[in-house]
Design a protein around this motif. Structure first.
Motif, PDB file in Angstrom:
ATOM      1  N   ILE A 252     -10.675 -69.857  58.383  1.00 52.60           N
ATOM      2  CA  ILE A 252     -11.948 -69.235  58.768  1.00 52.60           C
ATOM      3  C   ILE A 252     -13.098 -70.115  58.297  1.00 52.60           C
ATOM      4  N   LEU A 253     -13.949 -70.499  59.230  1.00 55.27           N
ATOM      5  CA  LEU A 253     -15.193 -71.201  58.921  1.00 55.27           C
ATOM      6  C   LEU A 253     -16.309 -70.449  59.614  1.00 55.27           C
ATOM      7  N   ASP A 254     -17.396 -70.229  58.884  1.00 53.69           N
ATOM      8  CA  ASP A 254     -18.546 -69.513  59.450  1.00 53.69           C
ATOM      9  C   ASP A 254     -18.139 -68.195  60.099  1.00 53.69           C
ATOM     10  N   SER A 255     -17.201 -67.486  59.459  1.00 50.68           N
ATOM     11  CA  SER A 255     -16.717 -66.182  59.915  1.00 50.68           C
ATOM     12  C   SER A 255     -16.005 -66.219  61.261  1.00 50.68           C
ATOM     13  N   VAL A 256     -15.504 -67.374  61.641  1.00 52.77           N
ATOM     14  CA  VAL A 256     -14.779 -67.525  62.907  1.00 52.77           C
ATOM     15  C   VAL A 256     -13.346 -67.928  62.593  1.00 52.77           C
ATOM     16  N   SER A 257     -12.384 -67.300  63.261  1.00 55.60           N
ATOM     17  CA  SER A 257     -10.980 -67.649  63.085  1.00 55.60           C
ATOM     18  C   SER A 257     -10.685 -69.004  63.713  1.00 55.60           C
ATOM     19  N   CYS A 258      -9.763 -69.741  63.136  1.00 51.92           N
ATOM     20  CA  CYS A 258      -9.451 -71.081  63.634  1.00 51.92           C
ATOM     21  C   CYS A 258      -8.600 -71.075  64.895  1.00 51.92           C
ATOM     22  N   LEU A 259      -7.948 -69.988  65.225  1.00 55.48           N
ATOM     23  CA  LEU A 259      -6.999 -70.008  66.342  1.00 55.48           C
ATOM     24  C   LEU A 259      -7.646 -70.392  67.667  1.00 55.48           C
TER      25      LEU A 259
END
Length: 128
Positions: free
Chosen positions: A53-60
């Motif tokens: 998770i970066l900046d509240s976004v999932s990496c998928l």
């Protein structure tokens, strides 16, 4: 082999990049998903080590987007997670494994054995 490391934590990113350099891998690094996507498109790494998770976004979603780039279909992903079984469904990406603190280095050794290499390591791909 080129490895792209995507993580916003400077010290963790440097630790992982140093591990790869010492084991004969070429390293490219990025601080964000957007930067990682651009670097993946430019350098076509065979493996990516990416924060969950970066900046509240999932990496998928980012992994899927990177995997859809030309010549990136076979790239393998290793994902940093905070907890075991944190990722729900990774079937849409080529997941090599996960890294959970504090076992990062032991898992990296398991997933990425040292390559035959010349000394000193080639750092021409090491992009900050």
């Amino acid at each position: 082999m080129v490895v792209l490391v995507i993580n916003e934590d400077f010290l963790l990113r440097k630790l992982v990049c140093t591990f790869f350099e010492m084991n004969g891998y070429k390293v490219v690094e990025a601080r964000s998903y957007a930067e990682g996507y651009m670097r993946a498109n430019a350098y076509k790494p065979q493996a990516l080590v990416i924060d969950n998770i970066l900046d509240s976004v999932s990496c998928l979603a980012t992994c899927k987007k990177i995997q859809s780039l030309p010549n990136m279909e076979t790239a393998e992903f290793v994902i940093f997670t905070n907890y075991e079984n944190e990722l729900l469904d990774t079937s849409s990406i080529k997941l090599k494994g996960t890294l959970t603190k504090p076992y990062i280095l032991s898992k990296l050794r398991e997933y990425f054995p040292p390559l035959n290499r010349e000394y000193p390591p080639d750092t021409s791909y090491y992009i900050h």
